[in-house]
Design an enzyme around this catalytic site. Structure first.
Site, mmCIF file in Angstrom:
data_model
loop_
_atom_site.group_PDB
_atom_site.id
_atom_site.type_symbol
_atom_site.label_atom_id
_atom_site.label_comp_id
_atom_site.label_asym_id
_atom_site.label_seq_id
_atom_site.Cartn_x
_atom_site.Cartn_y
_atom_site.Cartn_z
ATOM 1 N N ASN A 10 0.815 -1.212 0.000
ATOM 2 C CA ASN A 10 0.000 0.000 0.000
ATOM 3 C C ASN A 10 0.850 1.265 0.000
ATOM 4 O OD1 ASN A 10 -2.567 -1.154 0.029
ATOM 5 N ND2 ASN A 10 -2.610 -1.306 2.256
ATOM 6 N N LYS A 39 0.294 -4.342 4.865
ATOM 7 C CA LYS A 39 0.707 -5.290 5.898
ATOM 8 C C LYS A 39 1.681 -6.336 5.361
ATOM 9 C CE LYS A 39 -1.927 -6.496 9.226
ATOM 10 N NZ LYS A 39 -1.325 -5.616 10.252
ATOM 11 N N GLU A 137 -5.348 -8.540 4.200
ATOM 12 C CA GLU A 137 -5.611 -7.496 3.218
ATOM 13 C C GLU A 137 -5.673 -8.009 1.780
ATOM 14 O OE1 GLU A 137 -3.956 -3.593 5.640
ATOM 15 O OE2 GLU A 137 -2.808 -4.313 3.926
ATOM 16 N N THR A 204 -1.796 -10.072 20.862
ATOM 17 C CA THR A 204 -1.010 -8.869 21.134
ATOM 18 C C THR A 204 -1.830 -7.897 21.976
ATOM 19 O OG1 THR A 204 -1.715 -7.898 19.030
ATOM 20 C CG2 THR A 204 0.356 -9.118 19.038
ATOM 21 N N GLY A 206 -0.754 -4.542 22.827
ATOM 22 C CA GLY A 206 -0.221 -3.184 22.779
ATOM 23 C C GLY A 206 0.942 -3.009 23.731
ATOM 24 N N ASP A 232 2.890 -5.185 12.503
ATOM 25 C CA ASP A 232 3.614 -5.830 11.408
ATOM 26 C C ASP A 232 5.072 -6.089 11.776
ATOM 27 O OD1 ASP A 232 1.341 -5.810 9.807
ATOM 28 O OD2 ASP A 232 1.772 -3.808 9.050
ATOM 29 N N GLY A 267 5.622 6.371 10.300
ATOM 30 C CA GLY A 267 5.475 5.560 9.108
ATOM 31 C C GLY A 267 5.532 4.081 9.407
#
Length: 286
Positions: A10, A39, A137, A204, A206, A232, A267
Site C-alpha cells: 500500500n 501489511k 488485506e 497482542t 499493545g 507488522d 510511518g
C-alpha cells in the site's frame, strides 16, 4: 532463514490529528506524510531487516506509486520478483494517527487482484521457505492456496488476520500454525467460530506485551510517535524467530522488542527495526 510474505502493498498517506472527527465535523490536521506500507510489505521489510532471505508475493498497479513501493522493498533487500504489476491502481491506506491510537482506512486497489495465480506462481518458493506470513488485506482464495503450498513443503504458516474477514478466516485458520491477533480480532474470530485448537494463538496487547496461552510476555518501554506498523514489526520478527527454530515464547519476546522499537518512528515500513537495534533492546543496552 527464508521467509515469504503473501499479502498487500500500500501507498500510505498518514495524517496526524488531535482527535478523530465526529459526524459531520471537519478538522484541521497537524501533519500529513506519505510512506510505503501494506501489511504484507511491512512484514516482509521487517523480516528482511532482521536478516531473513525474504520474498514478497502480491500486486501493485502500473503507476508511480507501485514502482516506488517496489523500489523501497528492493532497497531493503526484499526479493520482489513475485510481485505482479496489474492495471488496477496501487492499493492505498490512510492511517489517522491521534495521541490515543491509530485508525486506518484502506482501499484495496491492486491488492484485490492478488489471488490463486500468484500463489501458484510462488508455490516452489513458499514450499521451500521456513515461514509463510499471511495477513487479511488480500482475498481468501489466494491466501488459502498459499497456505496449502506451505503445508505441502512443511513451511510454518503465521497468520495475522487483520482486517478480519469471515471468508478468509474459514479458508486459512485450519491451515495455520501460529495465529496472531489483537483482542478485538480475537473476539471477531470467536464470533465466526472456526476451529483454532490445532494452532498456537498469540494475542497482542499493545503496550502490555503479548499473551501466549496463560502466560503474559511483557513488552518493552517505548516512546510512542506513531503506532502504525507496530503489529507488522511484531509479526515479521516473530516469523524470523520461528525460522530460527526458537521456542514460541522466546520468539514472542523477540517480536515484542521489534514492536516496541517500531512505535518510535513515523510511518509503517520506515519503522521496521534492524537486527542490531532489536538485539540491543533485548540485551538491555537500548
Amino acid at each position: 532463514m527464508k521467509v515469504v510474505s503473501f499479502g498487500s502493498l500500500n501507498y500510505d498517506l498518514s495524517i496526524w490529528l488531535d482527535r478523530l472527527p465526529g459526524p459531520d465535523e471537519t478538522l484541521r490536521a497537524q501533519r500529513m506524510e506519505a510512506f510505503s506500507g501494506g501489511k504484507g510489505a511491512n512484514q516482509a521489510t521487517a523480516a528482511a531487516r532482521l536478516g531473513a532471505d525474504t520474498h514478497m508475493v502480491g500486486c501493485v498497479g502500473n503507476d508511480d506509486r507501485g514502482r516506488w513501493l517496489l523500489d523501497v522493498l528492493n532497497d531493503n533487500g526484499v526479493d520482489t520478483s513475485l510481485v505482479r504489476v496489474v492495471e488496477e491502481p496501487t492499493g492505498t491506506a490512510v492511517p489517522l494517527i491521534t495521541p490515543a491510537d491509530v485508525s486506518i482506512v484502506i482501499v484495496a486497489g491492486a491488492n484485490a487482484s492478488t489471488g490463486v495465480a500468484d500463489a501458484d506462481a510462488a508455490k516452489e518458493v513458499i514450499a521451500t521457505a521456513d515461514v509463510l506470513l499471511l495477513q487479511g488485506e488480500v482475498g481468501a482464495a489466494g491466501a488459502r492456496r498459499a497456505a496449502q503450498a506451505a503445508r505441502s513443503g512443511g513451511t510454518t504458516v503465521l497468520f495475522n488476520p487483520a482486517p478480519v474477514d469471515p471468508f478468509l478466516i474459514e479458508a486459512v485458520v485450519a491451515l495455520t500454525d501460529v495465529l496472531v491477533v489483537n483482542r478485538a480480532e480475537q473476539a471477531q474470530i470467536d464470533a465466526i467460530g472456526p476451529e483454532t485448537g490445532q494452532c498456537d494463538t498469540v494475542v497482542t496487547l499493545g503496550g502490555r506485551g503479548a499473551q501466549l496461552d496463560d502466560v503474559l510476555v511483557p513488552s518493552y518501554p517505548a516512546q510512542v510517535v506513531d503506532p502504525t506498523g507496530a503489529g507488522d514489526a511484531f509479526c515479521g520478527a516473530l516469523g524470523v524467530a520461528l525460522a530460527e527454530k526458537r521456542p514460541l515464547i522466546d520468539a514472542v519476546r523477540f517480536a515484542n522488542a521489534a514492536g516496541a522499537l517500531a512505535v518510535a518512528t513515523p510511518g509503517a515500513q520506515p519503522s521496521m527495526p534492524t537486527r542490531p537495534a532489536v538485539q540491543s533492546l533485548l540485551d538491555g543496552r537500548h
